[in-house]
Design a protein around this motif. Structure first.
Motif, short mmCIF file in Angstrom:
data_model
loop_
_atom_site.label_atom_id
_atom_site.label_comp_id
_atom_site.label_asym_id
_atom_site.label_seq_id
_atom_site.Cartn_x
_atom_site.Cartn_y
_atom_site.Cartn_z
N PHE A 72 0.83 -1.20 0.00
CA PHE A 72 0.00 0.00 0.00
C PHE A 72 0.87 1.26 0.00
O PHE A 72 0.57 2.23 -0.71
N GLU A 73 1.91 1.25 0.79
CA GLU A 73 2.77 2.42 0.88
C GLU A 73 3.47 2.69 -0.45
O GLU A 73 3.54 3.84 -0.90
N ARG A 74 3.97 1.62 -1.08
CA ARG A 74 4.65 1.80 -2.36
C ARG A 74 3.68 2.32 -3.43
O ARG A 74 4.01 3.24 -4.19
N GLN A 75 2.50 1.74 -3.48
CA GLN A 75 1.52 2.18 -4.47
C GLN A 75 1.07 3.62 -4.21
O GLN A 75 0.93 4.41 -5.14
N GLY A 76 0.86 3.94 -2.94
CA GLY A 76 0.43 5.29 -2.59
C GLY A 76 1.44 6.34 -3.01
O GLY A 76 1.07 7.43 -3.47
N THR A 77 2.72 6.03 -2.86
CA THR A 77 3.78 6.96 -3.26
C THR A 77 3.69 7.27 -4.75
O THR A 77 3.85 8.42 -5.17
N VAL A 78 3.42 6.24 -5.54
CA VAL A 78 3.30 6.44 -7.00
C VAL A 78 2.05 7.22 -7.34
O VAL A 78 2.08 8.19 -8.11
N LEU A 79 0.93 6.82 -6.76
CA LEU A 79 -0.35 7.42 -7.14
C LEU A 79 -0.45 8.89 -6.75
O LEU A 79 -1.05 9.69 -7.48
N ARG A 80 0.12 9.25 -5.61
CA ARG A 80 0.03 10.64 -5.17
C ARG A 80 0.74 11.61 -6.10
O ARG A 80 0.48 12.82 -6.06
N ASP A 83 -1.89 13.68 -10.78
CA ASP A 83 -3.05 14.53 -10.48
C ASP A 83 -4.29 14.07 -11.21
O ASP A 83 -5.38 14.01 -10.64
N ASN A 84 -4.16 13.73 -12.50
CA ASN A 84 -5.30 13.33 -13.32
C ASN A 84 -5.86 12.00 -12.81
O ASN A 84 -5.16 11.01 -12.74
N ALA A 85 -7.15 11.99 -12.46
CA ALA A 85 -7.76 10.81 -11.85
C ALA A 85 -7.73 9.60 -12.77
O ALA A 85 -7.49 8.47 -12.32
N HIS A 86 -7.99 9.80 -14.06
CA HIS A 86 -8.01 8.67 -14.98
C HIS A 86 -6.62 8.04 -15.10
O HIS A 86 -6.48 6.81 -15.04
N LYS A 87 -5.60 8.88 -15.23
CA LYS A 87 -4.24 8.36 -15.28
C LYS A 87 -3.87 7.67 -13.97
O LYS A 87 -3.15 6.67 -13.96
N ARG A 88 -4.38 8.20 -12.87
CA ARG A 88 -4.10 7.60 -11.56
C ARG A 88 -4.73 6.21 -11.47
O ARG A 88 -4.11 5.27 -10.96
N LEU A 89 -5.96 6.07 -11.96
CA LEU A 89 -6.62 4.77 -11.90
C LEU A 89 -5.94 3.76 -12.81
O LEU A 89 -5.78 2.59 -12.44
N LEU A 90 -5.52 4.20 -13.99
CA LEU A 90 -4.80 3.30 -14.89
C LEU A 90 -3.46 2.89 -14.27
O LEU A 90 -3.02 1.74 -14.43
N ALA A 91 -2.82 3.81 -13.56
CA ALA A 91 -1.57 3.49 -12.88
C ALA A 91 -1.81 2.46 -11.79
O ALA A 91 -1.00 1.54 -11.59
N ILE A 93 -4.09 0.15 -11.78
CA ILE A 93 -4.25 -1.13 -12.47
C ILE A 93 -2.89 -1.73 -12.80
O ILE A 93 -2.64 -2.93 -12.57
N GLU A 94 -1.99 -0.91 -13.33
CA GLU A 94 -0.65 -1.41 -13.66
C GLU A 94 0.08 -1.92 -12.43
O GLU A 94 0.76 -2.95 -12.48
N LEU A 95 -0.09 -1.22 -11.32
CA LEU A 95 0.59 -1.63 -10.08
C LEU A 95 0.04 -2.94 -9.54
O LEU A 95 0.73 -3.64 -8.79
N GLN A 96 -1.19 -3.28 -9.91
CA GLN A 96 -1.81 -4.51 -9.42
C GLN A 96 -1.50 -5.72 -10.29
O GLN A 96 -1.73 -6.87 -9.88
#
Length: 205
Positions: A72-80, A83-91, A93-96
């Protein structure tokens, strides 16, 4: 000073034990990890392990928690950083996607956690907490996209339930060798869900 008399609050030593334990669990399975194995990898004694954790079940339970917390910590660092929500959601998915040793091992831990939780009610509050955090991550991104005018006005919680369930199912198939599911198929399926539920205009009947 011997390693069994180190201060109980030594976070670095405790984390090293948990890191070794969860890696061993990912490779061998929850019930095939011995305290001696953990101690050997850490270069310490079984006495030190028990100094921090009373029994084997305590080590393994906390190692499960530690593994998921680190993910969770690693993914959160990337997602934060996105800014763009769509790009964040696609990211997200990639992390999963179960690609690479680290993420595949984390998925191995998830699968074992599910199995152990089914049989051990004491683990269920921990399991529920992790799922709440994952659901909250998806819900937060969807609502961010709605505020940004990117996503349609859908039930964010219902969508999060759909996406997380699809993610779990696809990953299980990949890790268990189901021939019809590949990483590329998993990615395409999850992106398709996002497009259908969030970005595409609803069909006019």
């Amino acid at each position: 000073m011997s390693d069994t008399t180190e201060p109980r609050g030594s976070v670095a030593r405790r984390n090293a034990i948990l890191e070794a334990a969860w890696q061993l669990m990912a490779e061998r399975g929850y019930h095939h990890v011995r305290i001696q194995d953990v101690a050997r990898i850490c270069g310490t004694s079984t006495g030190t392990i028990h100094y921090y954790f009373p029994g084997k079940d305590d080590v393994l339970r906390e190692a499960l928690r530690y593994c998921v917390d680190q993910a969770f910590e690693r993914q959160g660092t990337v997602l934060r950083q996105i800014d763009n929500a769509h790009k964040r959601l696609l990211a997200l998915i990639e992390l999963q996607l179960p690609v690479g040793v680290q993420v595949r091992n984390e998925w191995s831990i998830w699968l074992q956690f599910w199995s152990e939780t089914t049989l051990n009610p004491a683990l269920r509050p921990i399991h529920s907490d992790f799922y709440t955090r994952w659901m909250d991550t998806v819900v937060s991104i969807v609502r961010r996209g709605q505020r940004q005018g990117i996503y349609r006005d859908v039930d964010a919680v219902a969508f999060a339930r759909l996406l997380t369930s699809a993610t779990d199912g696809a990953a299980i198939k990949i890790l268990t060798g189901a021939p019809e599911m590949t990483v590329d198929n998993m990615r395409s399926m999850l992106v398709s869900i996002v497009e259908k539920e969030l970005t595409m205009a609803p069909s006019v009947v």
